[in-house]
Design a protein around this motif. Structure first.
Motif, short mmCIF file in Angstrom:
data_model
loop_
_atom_site.label_atom_id
_atom_site.label_comp_id
_atom_site.label_asym_id
_atom_site.label_seq_id
_atom_site.Cartn_x
_atom_site.Cartn_y
_atom_site.Cartn_z
N UNK A 70 0.91 -1.24 -0.17
CA UNK A 70 0.00 -0.12 0.07
C UNK A 70 0.94 1.24 0.06
N UNK A 71 1.91 1.33 0.88
CA UNK A 71 2.95 2.26 0.66
C UNK A 71 3.46 2.43 -0.48
N UNK A 72 3.98 1.24 -1.28
CA UNK A 72 4.34 1.56 -2.86
C UNK A 72 3.22 2.02 -3.70
N UNK A 73 2.11 1.66 -3.45
CA UNK A 73 0.95 2.30 -4.39
C UNK A 73 0.88 3.85 -4.02
N UNK A 74 0.83 4.14 -3.02
CA UNK A 74 1.04 5.63 -2.48
C UNK A 74 2.00 6.47 -3.28
N UNK A 75 3.09 5.83 -3.18
CA UNK A 75 4.28 6.39 -3.72
C UNK A 75 3.93 6.53 -5.30
N UNK A 76 3.46 5.57 -5.96
CA UNK A 76 3.37 5.67 -7.24
C UNK A 76 2.39 6.52 -7.81
N UNK A 85 4.50 9.87 -7.64
CA UNK A 85 5.46 9.86 -8.75
C UNK A 85 5.66 8.56 -9.20
N UNK A 86 5.03 8.13 -10.35
CA UNK A 86 5.35 6.70 -10.74
C UNK A 86 6.74 6.09 -11.03
N UNK A 87 7.70 7.08 -11.17
CA UNK A 87 9.01 6.46 -11.21
C UNK A 87 9.96 6.59 -10.04
N UNK A 88 9.21 6.86 -8.83
CA UNK A 88 10.10 7.01 -7.66
C UNK A 88 10.20 5.43 -6.92
N UNK A 89 11.04 5.09 -6.38
CA UNK A 89 11.31 3.95 -5.67
C UNK A 89 11.93 4.14 -4.17
N UNK A 90 11.51 3.51 -3.14
CA UNK A 90 11.80 3.60 -2.03
C UNK A 90 12.77 2.60 -1.48
N UNK A 91 13.76 2.98 -0.90
CA UNK A 91 14.74 2.09 -0.06
C UNK A 91 14.08 1.20 0.79
N UNK A 92 14.73 0.11 1.07
CA UNK A 92 13.93 -0.73 2.14
C UNK A 92 13.94 -0.14 3.41
#
Length: 154
Positions: free
Chosen positions: A54-60, A63-70
């Motif tokens: 869900x957190x990754x979905x919120x980040x997408x 910004x669809x290109x953003x990736x979060x570190x672990x």
């Protein structure tokens, strides 16, 4: 200290006020009723209110290109869990102060508004919020005094 304010009727009422499901909130607050299990609740997906997908979905969404570190994901999940836990505890204390056995939406709203300057529209009463006037500066007071003085001359 936190256990009297986290009775099961209050916890159930808080869940409905926040809008989550009661099973997630109840298990999350039950495991975090002490002050020691905050770090271990971040790894168990059943007690988390916000999951990694869900957190990754919120980040997408942002910004669809953003990736979060672990590490960043873990930190954000921990911050979200702490925020919800603190809000629930404060809402329970407010309900206890009002001497009612159930937490209401206005308890959560009051805590969020007073401590975080957050107002969530659509929940609680339909009353209009009073408009908060901006503080009047000294320069503005002087300008008003000059205007009043000029008006008195005529």
């Amino acid at each position: 200290m936190a256990s009297p304010s986290q009775s099961s009727p209050a916890t159930t009422g808080t869940t409905n006020a926040i809008g989550g499901t009661s099973t997630k909130m109840s298990s999350g607050t039950a495991s975090a009723s002490g002050t020691s299990s905050s770090g271990s609740s971040g790894t168990d997906s059943t007690t988390q209110l916000l999951t990694k997908p869900r957190l990754q979905e919120l980040v997408r969404e942002i910004d669809p290109t953003e990736q979060l570190d672990e590490e960043v994901e873990e930190l954000l999940l921990q911050i979200a869990d702490d925020f919800v836990e603190n809000t629930v505890n404060a809402a329970c204390l407010l309900a206890k102060h009002r001497k009612v056995p159930k937490v209401e939406v206005r308890d959560v709203q009051l805590h969020l508004e007073r401590n975080w300057n957050m107002w969530i529209p659509g929940f609680g009463t339909d009353e209009l919020r009073p408009y908060k006037r901006a503080t009047v500066t000294e320069a503005h007071k002087q300008r008003l005094a000059l205007i009043r003085k000029a008006i008195k001359k005529y």
